[in-house]
Design an enzyme around this catalytic site. Sequence first.
Site, PDB file in Angstrom:
ATOM      1  N   CYS A  96      38.017  32.744  42.782  1.00  0.00           N
ATOM      2  CA  CYS A  96      38.907  32.191  43.450  1.00  0.00           C
ATOM      3  C   CYS A  96      37.351  30.962  43.897  1.00  0.00           C
ATOM      4  O   CYS A  96      36.479  30.407  43.369  1.00  0.00           O
ATOM      5  CB  CYS A  96      39.270  32.483  44.462  1.00  0.00           C
ATOM      6  SG  CYS A  96      40.384  31.115  45.162  1.00  0.00           S
ATOM      7  N   LYS A 102      48.227  22.416  49.264  1.00  0.00           N
ATOM      8  CA  LYS A 102      47.661  23.735  49.019  1.00  0.00           C
ATOM      9  C   LYS A 102      48.622  24.481  47.632  1.00  0.00           C
ATOM     10  O   LYS A 102      49.722  23.812  47.490  1.00  0.00           O
ATOM     11  CB  LYS A 102      48.783  24.284  50.014  1.00  0.00           C
ATOM     12  CG  LYS A 102      47.465  26.182  49.929  1.00  0.00           C
ATOM     13  CD  LYS A 102      47.862  27.138  51.110  1.00  0.00           C
ATOM     14  CE  LYS A 102      47.472  28.131  50.539  1.00  0.00           C
ATOM     15  NZ  LYS A 102      47.651  29.028  51.812  1.00  0.00           N
ATOM     16  N   SER A 130      46.329  31.031  45.134  1.00  0.00           N
ATOM     17  CA  SER A 130      46.546  30.522  46.614  1.00  0.00           C
ATOM     18  C   SER A 130      45.225  29.150  47.055  1.00  0.00           C
ATOM     19  O   SER A 130      44.435  29.938  47.424  1.00  0.00           O
ATOM     20  CB  SER A 130      46.641  31.842  47.182  1.00  0.00           C
ATOM     21  OG  SER A 130      46.572  30.666  49.123  1.00  0.00           O
ATOM     22  N   HIS A 157      44.860  34.415  41.506  1.00  0.00           N
ATOM     23  CA  HIS A 157      44.506  35.544  42.258  1.00  0.00           C
ATOM     24  C   HIS A 157      45.990  37.377  41.320  1.00  0.00           C
ATOM     25  O   HIS A 157      46.168  37.200  41.749  1.00  0.00           O
ATOM     26  CB  HIS A 157      44.897  35.381  43.873  1.00  0.00           C
ATOM     27  CG  HIS A 157      43.665  35.090  44.812  1.00  0.00           C
ATOM     28  ND1 HIS A 157      42.574  35.643  44.754  1.00  0.00           N
ATOM     29  CD2 HIS A 157      44.365  33.933  45.075  1.00  0.00           C
ATOM     30  CE1 HIS A 157      42.041  34.500  45.594  1.00  0.00           C
ATOM     31  NE2 HIS A 157      42.538  33.588  45.753  1.00  0.00           N
ATOM     32  N   GLU A 175      44.682  39.985  41.209  1.00  0.00           N
ATOM     33  CA  GLU A 175      44.121  40.979  41.319  1.00  0.00           C
ATOM     34  C   GLU A 175      45.560  41.086  42.461  1.00  0.00           C
ATOM     35  O   GLU A 175      45.394  42.368  43.576  1.00  0.00           O
ATOM     36  CB  GLU A 175      42.906  41.050  42.174  1.00  0.00           C
ATOM     37  CG  GLU A 175      42.589  40.176  43.512  1.00  0.00           C
ATOM     38  CD  GLU A 175      42.427  38.740  44.085  1.00  0.00           C
ATOM     39  OE1 GLU A 175      42.006  38.007  44.465  1.00  0.00           O
ATOM     40  OE2 GLU A 175      42.339  38.695  42.434  1.00  0.00           O
ATOM     41  N   ARG A 205      51.899  34.442  57.701  1.00  0.00           N
ATOM     42  CA  ARG A 205      50.821  34.008  59.183  1.00  0.00           C
ATOM     43  C   ARG A 205      50.638  32.417  59.189  1.00  0.00           C
ATOM     44  O   ARG A 205      50.609  32.605  59.975  1.00  0.00           O
ATOM     45  CB  ARG A 205      48.949  34.717  57.833  1.00  0.00           C
ATOM     46  CG  ARG A 205      48.300  33.607  59.111  1.00  0.00           C
ATOM     47  CD  ARG A 205      46.914  34.512  58.298  1.00  0.00           C
ATOM     48  NE  ARG A 205      46.537  33.068  56.795  1.00  0.00           N
ATOM     49  CZ  ARG A 205      45.914  34.020  55.312  1.00  0.00           C
ATOM     50  NH1 ARG A 205      46.265  35.149  55.629  1.00  0.00           N
ATOM     51  NH2 ARG A 205      46.320  32.601  54.652  1.00  0.00           N
TER      52      ARG A 205
END
Length: 355
Positions: A146, A167, A196, A239, A241, A253
């Site tokens: 990223c 986003k 993200s 991502h 992972e 969040r």
Amino acid sequence: MPLVANSRLPAFDRIQQEGGAVLPRDAALQQDIRELHIGLLNMMPDAALAATERQFFRLVGESNQIAQFYMHPFTLKALPRGAAGRAHIEHFYESFEQIKADGLDALIITGANVTQPDLALEPFWQPLIEVIDWAYDNVTSTLCSCLATHAVMQFRYGQKRRHLGYKRWGVFSHRVVDLHHPLAQGINTRFDVPHSRFNDVSRAQFEAAGLKVLVESKEAGVHLAVSEDLFRLVFFQGHPEYDTISLLKEYKREVGRYAESARGDYPPFPENYFTPRGEAILGEHKERVIAARRINAPLPELPEIWIRPDLDNTWHDTAEAVINNWIGKVYQITNQDRRLPFMDGVDPVNPLGLR
């Protein structure tokens, strides 16, 4: 093969509790098995520090290679940390000086939170360049995740990332566009990857830098690319992972930030992630949050207990396969003393001997 618990890092206990293979250091020393030493430059903020360790440690430990995996986490002093983060790093992380002295077979560099419009203005910019330059000359292969991908594309190849204006957030379908590259061997030709990010490096930019795109998505763009020597640098924009619940945690969040007036709009759902039932539940929760905020009442808790059971993980098996291929090539071309392959007569432009 197992991870070796070469420190008291809590991530090892957590992975073992989840059923992962973790070998005590004393037991590892009794085995006549090849060691592979992999660095993790963890630049994530304090709240994500431990989760990021587990995510990448888990992927490495699941690789089907005949080796013992020693993980060496470290970070950059320029990154802002709270008291808890500093204590964690002091107790469990190594210094970059120690990493350089001992050497690595491979290196993983995580993303990071940024505050500046240009990465070159970030306080970690120069220290990060120092690590990447050292790794390029002394480590067989570096995997950039990223933000790390965007940083390398800017300072090494002159390709600045571009703000999307929104986003890119969710789980997106991807296809392998080069079936013959070693990193793509044996993986699904179509698979999902979470994303993200607000910024993007396009296929045209990767190709202008002379890099090879291996995996991309019509909706999310390039995910996996490799350097011109086909192996020295590996780039992720997504991502893979991520845990199954990682995007749920991010959504929670962002809802909290809205409730605290840290963002003006209520966050949208990550794309292709929640089920219709989950979106309906979260839609009702949104109405309750907005109503509570309007009258300054206590905010309701996000109903995670109803959301988690419906979440699917449609990316981990392919992520595991890609990391397995990466580790396998590191194993094949790295000597026991961790000298780089070109130090032993291997072509640095084509270390895998591809035709």
